[in-house]
Design a protein around this motif. Structure first.
Motif, short mmCIF file in Angstrom:
data_model
loop_
_atom_site.label_atom_id
_atom_site.label_comp_id
_atom_site.label_asym_id
_atom_site.label_seq_id
_atom_site.Cartn_x
_atom_site.Cartn_y
_atom_site.Cartn_z
N ARG A 226 -2.99 -9.53 -5.94
CA ARG A 226 -4.03 -10.39 -5.38
C ARG A 226 -3.63 -11.86 -5.45
N ASP A 227 -3.00 -12.26 -6.55
CA ASP A 227 -2.62 -13.66 -6.72
C ASP A 227 -1.46 -14.07 -5.82
N ASN A 228 -0.56 -13.13 -5.54
CA ASN A 228 0.66 -13.47 -4.80
C ASN A 228 0.62 -13.09 -3.33
N PHE A 229 -0.30 -12.19 -2.96
CA PHE A 229 -0.39 -11.73 -1.57
C PHE A 229 -1.85 -11.68 -1.16
N GLN A 230 -2.43 -12.85 -1.00
CA GLN A 230 -3.86 -12.93 -0.72
C GLN A 230 -4.17 -12.38 0.67
N SER A 231 -5.29 -11.65 0.75
CA SER A 231 -5.67 -11.02 2.01
C SER A 231 -7.17 -10.81 2.05
N ASP A 232 -7.70 -10.78 3.27
CA ASP A 232 -9.13 -10.49 3.43
C ASP A 232 -9.43 -9.01 3.23
N ARG A 233 -8.40 -8.15 3.36
CA ARG A 233 -8.60 -6.71 3.22
C ARG A 233 -7.52 -6.14 2.31
N ALA A 234 -7.88 -5.06 1.62
CA ALA A 234 -6.92 -4.48 0.69
C ALA A 234 -7.11 -2.96 0.61
N MET A 235 -5.98 -2.26 0.60
CA MET A 235 -5.99 -0.82 0.36
C MET A 235 -5.06 -0.53 -0.81
N LEU A 236 -5.53 0.31 -1.71
CA LEU A 236 -4.72 0.75 -2.85
C LEU A 236 -4.44 2.23 -2.69
N VAL A 237 -3.17 2.61 -2.77
CA VAL A 237 -2.78 4.02 -2.72
C VAL A 237 -2.11 4.37 -4.05
N LEU A 238 -2.63 5.37 -4.72
CA LEU A 238 -2.01 5.89 -5.93
C LEU A 238 -1.27 7.16 -5.57
N TRP A 239 0.02 7.18 -5.90
CA TRP A 239 0.75 8.39 -5.53
C TRP A 239 1.53 8.91 -6.72
N GLY A 240 1.52 10.24 -6.82
CA GLY A 240 2.13 10.90 -7.96
C GLY A 240 1.50 12.27 -8.15
N HIS A 241 1.00 12.53 -9.36
CA HIS A 241 0.42 13.84 -9.67
C HIS A 241 -1.01 13.67 -10.17
N SER A 242 -1.83 14.67 -9.91
CA SER A 242 -3.19 14.68 -10.46
C SER A 242 -3.34 15.87 -11.39
N TYR A 243 -4.29 15.74 -12.30
CA TYR A 243 -4.53 16.80 -13.28
C TYR A 243 -6.04 16.91 -13.45
N ASN B 106 -12.99 -5.19 -4.98
CA ASN B 106 -13.48 -5.16 -3.59
C ASN B 106 -12.48 -4.52 -2.64
N LEU B 107 -12.01 -3.34 -3.00
CA LEU B 107 -11.07 -2.63 -2.15
C LEU B 107 -11.76 -2.08 -0.91
N ASP B 108 -11.06 -2.10 0.19
CA ASP B 108 -11.59 -1.47 1.40
C ASP B 108 -11.35 0.04 1.37
N ILE B 109 -10.16 0.43 0.94
CA ILE B 109 -9.80 1.85 0.87
C ILE B 109 -9.07 2.12 -0.44
N ILE B 110 -9.41 3.20 -1.10
CA ILE B 110 -8.57 3.73 -2.16
C ILE B 110 -8.06 5.09 -1.69
N GLY B 111 -6.75 5.25 -1.71
CA GLY B 111 -6.14 6.48 -1.24
C GLY B 111 -5.40 7.20 -2.35
N PHE B 112 -5.35 8.51 -2.26
CA PHE B 112 -4.64 9.32 -3.25
C PHE B 112 -3.61 10.19 -2.53
N ASP B 113 -2.35 9.84 -2.72
CA ASP B 113 -1.27 10.66 -2.21
C ASP B 113 -0.91 11.66 -3.31
N THR B 114 -1.83 12.57 -3.55
CA THR B 114 -1.72 13.54 -4.63
C THR B 114 -2.65 14.70 -4.33
N CYS B 115 -2.56 15.72 -5.11
CA CYS B 115 -3.28 16.96 -4.78
C CYS B 115 -4.73 16.97 -5.29
N GLY B 116 -5.61 17.53 -4.49
CA GLY B 116 -6.92 17.98 -4.92
C GLY B 116 -7.89 16.97 -5.48
#
Length: 209
Positions: A64-81, A106-116
């Motif tokens: 957020r401090d280094n790449f300021q933007s009006d919109r933000a999406m966070l994607v977590l990728w790996g494994h879920s349990y 204030n995320l617009d989208i949170i995404g999960f590149d993981t199972c289930g």
């Protein structure tokens, strides 16, 4: 492979792609994804525990401090349990920790590149953290999301709103696995509270059955 897919598009005037990755037998890095290049901006002196909430919070603050933007999406990728995210069940970030960590960004989208992780429980837990959630109800193939296709769609239409981007992610994902049984859902987290009464009625009816 995912990072290489991101590099095929890269950041531009209207898009910044930044990643924090903790690869096996290597220190964690933070990188700015440019066309054809993953430019490492920070490198941890040693291995870090990515399941610690503070690690995610530090990354989000840095981004957020280094790449300021009006919109933000966070994607977590790996494994879920079950209802936790991380490499394995003994070292994972559960959804209480995750929701507490993400509140206020204030995320617009949170995404999960993981199972289930497309469940009513996870959507409800994250309802105050983002506008939309993108996740699969079932297993995700090892190749995961098609980041190149998704990011080209975003680069071609930089003005798309969060819902349009979420729909693009779902469409590109399904298209990238022709003939396979895959699933990906876009959930409006603003409607999560409306699920409480129907779920309570369902639980009561099942208990009485």
């Amino acid at each position: 492979d995912d990072v290489r897919e991101m590099m095929s598009v890269g950041s531009g005037d209207s898009l910044d792609i930044v990643v924090q990755a903790d690869r096996k037998n290597e220190p964690a890095v933070r990188a700015h994804i440019r066309p054809g290049e993953a430019r490492v901006l920070q490198r941890a002196p040693d291995k870090v525990d990515m399941a610690e909430p503070v690690r995610l919070r530090q990354f989000l603050d840095w981004a957020r401090d280094n790449f300021q933007s009006d919109r933000a999406m966070l994607v977590l990728w790996g494994h879920s349990y079950r209802f936790a995210f991380g490499y394995d069940g003994g070292n994972s970030l559960d959804f209480i920790e995750l929701s507490n960590t993400l509140r206020g960004y204030n995320l617009d989208i949170i995404g999960f590149d993981t199972c289930g992780l497309s469940t009513i429980e996870s959507a409800y837990q994250l309802r105050e953290c983002a506008k939309f959630m993108v996740a699969s109800e079932i297993n995700v193939p090892l190749l995961g999301w098609p980041y190149g296709r998704i990011l080209w769609g975003l680069r071609d239409t930089p003005g798309m709103d969060p819902e349009q981007l979420g729909r693009t992610i779902v469409t590109k994902y399904v298209e990238s696995y022709p003939g396979a049984t895959v699933a990906l859902s876009l959930l409006n987290l603003g409607q999560a509270d409306a699920m409480i009464d129907p779920m309570r009625e369902l639980g009561t009816s099942l208990a009485l059955t």
